[in-house]
Design a protein around this motif. Structure first.
Motif, PDB file in Angstrom:
ATOM      1  N   ARG A   1      60.196  45.000  31.080  1.00 42.09           N
ATOM      2  CA  ARG A   1      59.597  44.828  29.889  1.00 42.09           C
ATOM      3  C   ARG A   1      60.930  44.609  28.563  1.00 42.09           C
ATOM      4  NH1 ARG A   1      55.533  42.046  28.899  1.00 42.09           N
ATOM      5  NH2 ARG A   1      55.494  43.076  26.754  1.00 42.09           N
ATOM      6  N   ASN A   2      61.882  45.298  29.018  1.00 41.47           N
ATOM      7  CA  ASN A   2      63.014  45.005  27.852  1.00 41.47           C
ATOM      8  C   ASN A   2      64.093  44.009  28.200  1.00 41.47           C
ATOM      9  OD1 ASN A   2      62.031  47.193  26.514  1.00 41.47           O
ATOM     10  ND2 ASN A   2      63.168  48.684  27.799  1.00 41.47           N
ATOM     11  N   VAL A   3      63.741  43.072  29.089  1.00 44.41           N
ATOM     12  CA  VAL A   3      64.563  41.877  29.768  1.00 44.41           C
ATOM     13  C   VAL A   3      64.334  40.830  28.367  1.00 44.41           C
ATOM     14  CG1 VAL A   3      64.942  40.070  31.037  1.00 44.41           C
ATOM     15  CG2 VAL A   3      64.412  42.280  31.982  1.00 44.41           C
ATOM     16  N   ARG A   4      65.546  40.540  27.832  1.00 44.82           N
ATOM     17  CA  ARG A   4      65.568  39.653  26.642  1.00 44.82           C
ATOM     18  C   ARG A   4      66.658  38.546  26.943  1.00 44.82           C
ATOM     19  NH1 ARG A   4      61.524  41.744  25.811  1.00 44.82           N
ATOM     20  NH2 ARG A   4      60.689  42.629  23.852  1.00 44.82           N
ATOM     21  N   PRO A   5      66.796  37.539  26.296  1.00 50.15           N
ATOM     22  CA  PRO A   5      65.585  37.182  24.960  1.00 50.15           C
ATOM     23  C   PRO A   5      64.591  36.547  25.802  1.00 50.15           C
ATOM     24  CG  PRO A   5      67.490  35.727  25.142  1.00 50.15           C
ATOM     25  CD  PRO A   5      67.743  36.486  26.448  1.00 50.15           C
ATOM     26  N   LEU A   6      63.375  36.619  25.205  1.00 51.20           N
ATOM     27  CA  LEU A   6      62.420  36.034  25.498  1.00 51.20           C
ATOM     28  C   LEU A   6      62.441  34.584  24.912  1.00 51.20           C
ATOM     29  CD1 LEU A   6      59.283  37.941  25.191  1.00 51.20           C
ATOM     30  CD2 LEU A   6      59.930  36.931  27.268  1.00 51.20           C
ATOM     31  N   ARG A   7      62.237  33.613  25.843  1.00 48.84           N
ATOM     32  CA  ARG A   7      62.664  32.212  24.956  1.00 48.84           C
ATOM     33  C   ARG A   7      61.342  31.417  24.497  1.00 48.84           C
ATOM     34  NH1 ARG A   7      67.676  30.143  27.972  1.00 48.84           N
ATOM     35  NH2 ARG A   7      66.357  28.044  28.252  1.00 48.84           N
ATOM     36  N   ARG A   8      61.392  31.168  23.250  1.00 47.49           N
ATOM     37  CA  ARG A   8      60.360  30.154  22.711  1.00 47.49           C
ATOM     38  C   ARG A   8      61.116  29.186  22.166  1.00 47.49           C
ATOM     39  NH1 ARG A   8      55.911  33.120  19.251  1.00 47.49           N
ATOM     40  NH2 ARG A   8      54.544  31.353  19.761  1.00 47.49           N
ATOM     41  N   ASP A   9      60.648  27.933  21.941  1.00 43.25           N
ATOM     42  CA  ASP A   9      61.368  26.622  21.002  1.00 43.25           C
ATOM     43  C   ASP A   9      60.934  26.792  19.677  1.00 43.25           C
ATOM     44  OD1 ASP A   9      62.162  24.479  20.040  1.00 43.25           O
ATOM     45  OD2 ASP A   9      62.232  23.455  21.832  1.00 43.25           O
TER      46      ASP A   9
ATOM     47  N   ARG B   1      55.121  23.049  24.691  1.00 40.67           N
ATOM     48  CA  ARG B   1      56.398  22.954  24.299  1.00 40.67           C
ATOM     49  C   ARG B   1      57.072  23.913  23.471  1.00 40.67           C
ATOM     50  NH1 ARG B   1      60.902  20.149  25.160  1.00 40.67           N
ATOM     51  NH2 ARG B   1      61.321  18.349  23.930  1.00 40.67           N
ATOM     52  N   GLY B   2      56.240  24.792  22.828  1.00 47.12           N
ATOM     53  CA  GLY B   2      56.638  25.832  22.134  1.00 47.12           C
ATOM     54  C   GLY B   2      56.742  27.076  22.841  1.00 47.12           C
ATOM     55  N   SER B   3      56.014  27.287  23.709  1.00 49.04           N
ATOM     56  CA  SER B   3      55.749  28.686  24.276  1.00 49.04           C
ATOM     57  C   SER B   3      55.893  28.663  25.945  1.00 49.04           C
ATOM     58  CB  SER B   3      54.720  29.414  23.970  1.00 49.04           C
ATOM     59  OG  SER B   3      54.299  29.286  22.547  1.00 49.04           O
ATOM     60  N   GLY B   4      56.114  27.317  26.347  1.00 53.56           N
ATOM     61  CA  GLY B   4      56.034  27.027  27.722  1.00 53.56           C
ATOM     62  C   GLY B   4      56.959  28.181  28.663  1.00 53.56           C
ATOM     63  N   GLU B   5      58.003  28.513  28.236  1.00 54.68           N
ATOM     64  CA  GLU B   5      58.875  29.400  28.939  1.00 54.68           C
ATOM     65  C   GLU B   5      58.381  30.871  29.156  1.00 54.68           C
ATOM     66  OE1 GLU B   5      63.232  29.555  29.087  1.00 54.68           O
ATOM     67  OE2 GLU B   5      63.136  27.750  28.100  1.00 54.68           O
ATOM     68  N   ILE B   6      57.476  31.426  28.063  1.00 54.72           N
ATOM     69  CA  ILE B   6      56.740  32.527  28.113  1.00 54.72           C
ATOM     70  C   ILE B   6      56.062  32.708  29.444  1.00 54.72           C
ATOM     71  CG2 ILE B   6      54.819  33.587  26.980  1.00 54.72           C
ATOM     72  CD1 ILE B   6      57.439  34.025  25.376  1.00 54.72           C
ATOM     73  N   PHE B   7      55.230  31.675  29.697  1.00 55.62           N
ATOM     74  CA  PHE B   7      54.575  31.455  30.945  1.00 55.62           C
ATOM     75  C   PHE B   7      55.073  31.524  32.043  1.00 55.62           C
ATOM     76  CE2 PHE B   7      51.524  29.816  27.619  1.00 55.62           C
ATOM     77  CZ  PHE B   7      50.626  30.506  27.506  1.00 55.62           C
ATOM     78  N   THR B   8      56.537  30.949  32.049  1.00 52.79           N
ATOM     79  CA  THR B   8      57.176  30.736  33.561  1.00 52.79           C
ATOM     80  C   THR B   8      57.802  32.414  33.622  1.00 52.79           C
ATOM     81  OG1 THR B   8      59.067  29.761  32.345  1.00 52.79           O
ATOM     82  CG2 THR B   8      57.743  28.547  33.352  1.00 52.79           C
ATOM     83  N   GLN B   9      57.876  33.171  32.653  1.00 55.52           N
ATOM     84  CA  GLN B   9      58.455  34.428  32.541  1.00 55.52           C
ATOM     85  C   GLN B   9      57.505  35.538  32.762  1.00 55.52           C
ATOM     86  OE1 GLN B   9      61.946  34.942  29.494  1.00 55.52           O
ATOM     87  NE2 GLN B   9      60.838  33.315  28.788  1.00 55.52           N
ATOM     88  N   MET B  10      56.226  35.097  32.539  1.00 59.00           N
ATOM     89  CA  MET B  10      55.198  36.094  32.465  1.00 59.00           C
ATOM     90  C   MET B  10      55.081  36.978  33.682  1.00 59.00           C
ATOM     91  SD  MET B  10      51.361  35.721  31.183  1.00 59.00           S
ATOM     92  CE  MET B  10      50.878  34.538  32.206  1.00 59.00           C
ATOM     93  N   PRO B  11      54.978  36.498  34.890  1.00 55.80           N
ATOM     94  CA  PRO B  11      54.842  37.344  36.048  1.00 55.80           C
ATOM     95  C   PRO B  11      56.141  38.348  36.308  1.00 55.80           C
ATOM     96  CG  PRO B  11      54.889  34.881  36.689  1.00 55.80           C
ATOM     97  CD  PRO B  11      55.213  34.998  35.158  1.00 55.80           C
ATOM     98  N   GLY B  12      57.178  37.834  35.870  1.00 53.89           N
ATOM     99  CA  GLY B  12      58.304  39.147  35.979  1.00 53.89           C
ATOM    100  C   GLY B  12      58.313  40.067  34.634  1.00 53.89           C
ATOM    101  N   LEU B  13      57.734  39.617  33.571  1.00 54.90           N
ATOM    102  CA  LEU B  13      57.909  40.351  32.569  1.00 54.90           C
ATOM    103  C   LEU B  13      56.509  41.376  32.552  1.00 54.90           C
ATOM    104  CD1 LEU B  13      58.674  37.940  29.822  1.00 54.90           C
ATOM    105  CD2 LEU B  13      59.904  39.970  30.492  1.00 54.90           C
ATOM    106  N   VAL B  14      55.608  41.074  33.387  1.00 55.57           N
ATOM    107  CA  VAL B  14      54.411  42.045  33.478  1.00 55.57           C
ATOM    108  C   VAL B  14      54.728  43.531  33.872  1.00 55.57           C
ATOM    109  CG1 VAL B  14      53.591  41.422  35.627  1.00 55.57           C
ATOM    110  CG2 VAL B  14      52.034  42.034  33.694  1.00 55.57           C
ATOM    111  N   ARG B  15      56.009  43.520  34.615  1.00 56.62           N
ATOM    112  CA  ARG B  15      56.498  44.802  35.367  1.00 56.62           C
ATOM    113  C   ARG B  15      56.987  45.718  34.171  1.00 56.62           C
ATOM    114  NH1 ARG B  15      55.262  44.413  40.447  1.00 56.62           N
ATOM    115  NH2 ARG B  15      55.218  42.306  41.298  1.00 56.62           N
ATOM    116  N   ASP B  16      56.593  47.088  34.261  1.00 59.36           N
ATOM    117  CA  ASP B  16      57.277  47.997  33.509  1.00 59.36           C
ATOM    118  C   ASP B  16      58.618  47.844  33.238  1.00 59.36           C
ATOM    119  OD1 ASP B  16      55.035  48.811  31.887  1.00 59.36           O
ATOM    120  OD2 ASP B  16      54.559  50.095  33.614  1.00 59.36           O
TER     121      ASP B  16
END
Ligand SMILES: C[S@@+](CC[C@H](N)C(=O)[O-])C[C@H]1O[C@@H](n2cnc3c(N)ncnc32)[C@H](O)[C@@H]1O
Length: 334
Positions: A120-128, A102-117
């Motif tokens: 890395r600066n794409v913001r904001p990373l969304r947590r609840d 619930r708190g960090s779910g979107e971190i996991f959906t964004q992870m495959p994109g964010l692993v690319r160099d």
């Protein structure tokens, strides 16, 4: 009726891994709608009655219960759910599941994109932040507060500041119990302060607990900080890092809170020396989420080195088994 699928041990292992991920999300939902509490207090929940009472969609409540039954969190018999063999431990650790999904779910959906160099600066990373404060309230109450309370028994204080206060549960609880104590909670996120504001209001403590939206890493002295004698900081110490910032931020606390006699800091450190396959609850989720966010997590040894250079001296330390690699330090001015 079609026959139950026969799985090889490899297929069973993989299905269990998948079903664990499904159950993690279901645990969060079941907690939020009150189903876990109802199971705990009544021992048997008639799902249609529960769904009607809570204003929830019965087919979905039923499927959530089915997902829980896949990991023996509940035993499902038609419309009746009962605590399964895994229920008690899931109930105790529900905050970790809620923090993750619930708190960090979107971190996991964004992870495959964010692993690319390049990304890395794409913001904001969304947590609840509201959900994280609720999750941490449960985690702290169960795992950090008992040793924290023991530590408090040996010291005197009249005014406490909780750094990164989240739900404000800690200071609300202290002020409720201790006559004459006042408290300030400082947090940087609106979601956490909203949860904190409800708690302070519900307890009728607005005259003794104030909430400040500020960045703990960049605090300035204020009149209301001058007579603070106790600082607490739970589950956010890793935000002080990297090492040079940590020592600087801790040192700065001496200037911002000149009369602070104790700083009690509790947090979870980065794991070391765990064999693959032996990781306990929470550790890998904690480390993966912070890695996606680019947030450095110090080890226990690194904490000890940083403290030595911080303007504070450690006079008491407790280690905590769950979350693993967790600690509470009581520091006094060096
Ligand atoms: C994991 S939660 C813990 C909440 C609370 N301390 C507890 O024990 O339940 C971390 C909290 O620290 C807050 N936080 C993180 N970085 C911060 C900063 N630089 N300044 C103020 N608050 C911060 C977050 O908004 C969040 O509410």
């Amino acid at each position: 009726m079609s026959p139950e699928p026969q799985l090889t041990s490899e297929e069973r292992y993989c299905a269990d891994t998948f079903n664990g991920a499904v159950a993690a999300a279901a645990i969060s939902a079941a907690w939020e709608i009150g189903l876990l509490e109802e199971l705990d207090s009544t021992g048997a929940v008639i799902l249609p009655d529960f769904a009607a009472k809570q204003g929830c969609h019965l087919p979905l409540v039923h499927t959530i219960a089915l997902a829980l039954s896949g990991r023996t969190v509940v035993d499902l018999d038609g419309d009746v759910a009962r605590p399964g063999s895994g229920f008690a431990e899931v109930f105790r650790t529900k905050g970790f599941f809620y923090w993750l999904t619930r708190g960090s779910g979107e971190i996991f959906t964004q992870m495959p994109g964010l692993v690319r160099d390049d990304n890395r600066n794409v913001r904001p990373l969304r947590r609840d932040s509201g959900a994280i404060s609720v999750a941490c309230r449960s985690i702290a109450r169960t795992f950090f507060d008992p040793p924290f309370e023991e530590m408090l028994a040996g010291i005197r204080f009249r005014k406490v500041v909780d750094l990164g206060c989240g739900s404000a549960d800690r200071i609300v609880g202290l002020v409720r119990r201790i006559d004459g104590l006042s408290a300030i909670g400082i947090d940087v996120t609106a979601g956490a302060l909203a949860v904190a504001g409800y708690a302070v209001h519900d307890e009728g403590l607005a005259d003794r607990v104030s909430l400040v939206r500020d960045d703990v890493l960049n605090l300035s002295p204020r009149d209301e900080y001058r007579d603070v004698d106790l600082l607490t900081c739970f589950l956010m110490g890793h935000d002080f890092w990297p090492a040079e910032n940590c020592a600087k931020t801790l040192g700065r606390m001496r200037e911002v809170f000149p009369r602070a006699e104790n700083l009690i800091i509790g947090d979870t450190a980065r794991s070391t020396g765990v064999a693959a396959g032996n990781y306990p609850m929470f550790t890998l989720g904690f480390e993966l989420v912070h890695s996606v966010m680019g947030q450095y997590l110090p080890t226990l040894d690194e904490w000890e080195v940083a403290l030595a250079d911080s303007g504070w001296r450690c006079v008491e330390r407790r280690t905590i088994d769950l979350p693993a690699f967790s600690f509470i330090y009581r520091l006094v001015p060096a």
